[in-house]
Design a protein around this motif. Structure first.
Motif, PDB file in Angstrom:
ATOM      1  N   GLU A 143       3.882 -13.174  38.036  1.00 61.32           N
ATOM      2  CA  GLU A 143       3.291 -13.548  36.759  1.00 61.32           C
ATOM      3  C   GLU A 143       3.448 -15.056  36.625  1.00 61.32           C
ATOM      4  N   ILE A 144       2.521 -15.690  35.939  1.00 63.25           N
ATOM      5  CA  ILE A 144       2.599 -17.138  35.745  1.00 63.25           C
ATOM      6  C   ILE A 144       3.910 -17.509  35.048  1.00 63.25           C
ATOM      7  N   ASN A 145       4.596 -18.491  35.627  1.00 59.34           N
ATOM      8  CA  ASN A 145       5.876 -19.017  35.119  1.00 59.34           C
ATOM      9  C   ASN A 145       7.023 -18.012  35.198  1.00 59.34           C
ATOM     10  N   GLU A 146       6.829 -16.946  35.952  1.00 63.60           N
ATOM     11  CA  GLU A 146       7.911 -15.967  36.123  1.00 63.60           C
ATOM     12  C   GLU A 146       8.260 -15.754  37.596  1.00 63.60           C
ATOM     13  N   GLY A 147       7.794 -16.630  38.436  1.00 66.69           N
ATOM     14  CA  GLY A 147       8.174 -16.573  39.841  1.00 66.69           C
ATOM     15  C   GLY A 147       7.299 -15.640  40.668  1.00 66.69           C
ATOM     16  N   LEU A 148       7.572 -15.644  41.966  1.00 64.46           N
ATOM     17  CA  LEU A 148       6.848 -14.809  42.934  1.00 64.46           C
ATOM     18  C   LEU A 148       7.857 -13.953  43.699  1.00 64.46           C
ATOM     19  N   LYS A 149       7.521 -12.678  43.884  1.00 63.22           N
ATOM     20  CA  LYS A 149       8.368 -11.779  44.650  1.00 63.22           C
ATOM     21  C   LYS A 149       7.561 -11.233  45.823  1.00 63.22           C
ATOM     22  N   ILE A 150       8.103 -11.399  47.032  1.00 62.62           N
ATOM     23  CA  ILE A 150       7.452 -10.890  48.237  1.00 62.62           C
ATOM     24  C   ILE A 150       8.321  -9.794  48.828  1.00 62.62           C
ATOM     25  N   MET A 151       7.719  -8.639  49.084  1.00 62.21           N
ATOM     26  CA  MET A 151       8.449  -7.473  49.601  1.00 62.21           C
ATOM     27  C   MET A 151       7.892  -7.085  50.972  1.00 62.21           C
ATOM     28  N   ILE A 152       8.786  -6.968  51.949  1.00 64.09           N
ATOM     29  CA  ILE A 152       8.365  -6.700  53.332  1.00 64.09           C
ATOM     30  C   ILE A 152       9.157  -5.516  53.891  1.00 64.09           C
ATOM     31  N   ASN A 153       8.469  -4.639  54.609  1.00 62.85           N
ATOM     32  CA  ASN A 153       9.110  -3.517  55.295  1.00 62.85           C
ATOM     33  C   ASN A 153       8.849  -3.613  56.792  1.00 62.85           C
ATOM     34  N   PHE A 154       9.932  -3.506  57.586  1.00 65.36           N
ATOM     35  CA  PHE A 154       9.827  -3.496  59.037  1.00 65.36           C
ATOM     36  C   PHE A 154      10.291  -2.143  59.570  1.00 65.36           C
ATOM     37  N   PRO A 155       9.459  -1.452  60.348  1.00 66.50           N
ATOM     38  CA  PRO A 155       9.934  -0.202  60.957  1.00 66.50           C
ATOM     39  C   PRO A 155      11.046  -0.484  61.965  1.00 66.50           C
ATOM     40  N   GLN A 156      11.993   0.453  62.056  1.00 66.28           N
ATOM     41  CA  GLN A 156      13.139   0.276  62.965  1.00 66.28           C
ATOM     42  C   GLN A 156      13.124   1.309  64.095  1.00 66.28           C
TER      43      GLN A 156
END
Length: 395
Positions: free
Chosen positions: A382-395
């Motif tokens: 959201e504007i002025n509330e930061g950015l969140k990046i979520m990543i999943n890697f198979p193991q």
């Protein structure tokens, strides 16, 4: 190859039709009474020869029809056969796909208007009735696709080949955009360097040491920016072309993160920022360590660049038997909902506060690294509330 096969097929069909016509004429010419046994035998022998020829041609025609039916599912191009009145005689399965029709309704498709209402298609088929060879590229909007059409008029039969060239058009568009964007990205620091060099010369003439050092530092920063652009372009090309091969290994995550964060100590302290790490109870992950370093470097660099002073970056890591998950959240300017779906596209710049000071390649590189690991990536903001990046890697 496909064209040669169908040309042969319909030449045989035309040959049979012509033969039938001649054979009927022959019968009509022999309606008069036969006056001698010799004439009867000659006529009978002639009829038998014609019948055998007709059987042979019919057999060849049947084999070609059988080959067409067997091969129906394997043709990449759509193929339609029409008579000289524009009535559909036959078409392959690809046509059903191209025109988004139902296969169980196949018997109801008699005219081209039964397959599509697109004016360009209808106009092309109409013109193909009078042209020996006709070609055109057509774009449809719902869905947006590009097709190349080519027709061959064999008098009795019109053969139309339809090729989906959407991927080719898209690739060409991407290539042109890439060169245009690359040129723009390189031009900006080069222009800045040239201006600063001129200013540097002027400061030498006036013996102004402060200006000299100021412009020298600006040239150094522009040179660093130019180097980063060329490195990013090279790395993105390597990832897209497949020349970078994945080399997964058992990685001790605590040791790796400690070494990684040392690279950002100076940058973090300059903005009085902190990185907070939380994770569940695991020690190792399976991943390509060099690519994982590049991935984190691009994300953390962006987070620092667009975060205000005295803020935090939170890294949360979890692992189970089949999945390693990592999320990175900053307290920066954020990304608008309009721009959010596009942040992993190369050279993408939104209209928001994150639109400057970057070349638009970092997150595109991140996306390719995740794809290479067969993982998934998504973002929320959201504007002025930061950015969140979520990543999943198979193991």
């Amino acid at each position: 190859m496909i064209f040669s096969f169908f040309l042969l097929f319909y030449l045989y069909k035309l040959k049979i039709e012509l033969f039938k016509k001649n054979f009927i004429e022959l019968l009509e010419n022999h309606e008069t009474s036969i006056t001698s046994s010799k004439e009867f035998n000659q006529s009978l022998r002639l009829f038998q020869e014609k019948l055998e020829s007709l059987k042979l041609l019919s057999k060849q025609n049947s084999k070609l029809l059988e080959l067409f039916d067997i091969s129906n599912d394997y043709f990449e191009d759509g193929i339609i056969f029409l008579d000289n009145k524009g009535i559909i005689q036959r078409f392959n399965r690809k046509i059903i796909t191209f025109f988004d029709k139902e296969y169980f309704e196949i018997d109801s498709y008699k005219k081209i208007t039964d397959l599509t209402s697109n004016i360009d298609f209808i106009d092309f088929f109409e013109k193909s009735k009078t042209k020996k060879i006709n070609t055109i590229n057509i774009q449809t909007n719902f869905p947006q696709k590009n097709f190349h059409l080519r027709s061959i008029n064999l008098d009795e039969i019109i053969v139309v080949f339809i090729k989906d060239i959407s991927d080719i058009i898209s690739l060409d568009k991407t290539r042109r955009e890439f060169f245009a964007n690359t040129s723009h990205e390189i031009k900006t620091p080069v222009t800045s360097i040239k201006l600063n060099v001129q200013a540097l010369k002027n400061s030498l003439k006036s013996d102004n040491k402060d200006d000299f050092l100021y412009f020298l530092e600006k040239i150094d920063l522009d040179a660093d920016r130019l180097q980063k652009i060329t490195e990013d372009i090279g790395q993105l090309h390597s990832l897209e072309s497949g020349s970078i091969k994945l080399s997964p290994e058992e990685l001790r995550i605590d040791e790796f993160m400690s070494g990684f964060l040392l690279n950002f100590e100076t940058l973090l302290s300059s903005k009085r920022m902190k990185i907070k790490i939380s994770k569940n109870n695991f020690k190792k992950i399976k991943i390509d360590s060099n690519l994982f370093f590049t991935l984190l470097e691009n994300i953390i660099s962006n987070s620092i660049r667009y975060s205000k002073e005295d803020s935090n970056i939170e890294i949360d890591m979890k692992k189970n038997k089949s999945l390693f998950s990592i999320s990175i959240k900053d307290e920066g300017v954020g990304v608008s909902q309009i721009d959010l779906p596009h942040i992993f596209e190369r050279f993408y710049r939104g209209d928001g506060l994150r639109s400057d000071q970057h070349n638009g390649l970092g997150l595109a590189i991140v996306k390719h690294i995740v794809d290479l690991h067969k993982g998934t990536i998504e973002a929320s903001s959201e504007i002025n509330e930061g950015l969140k990046i979520m990543i999943n890697f198979p193991q």
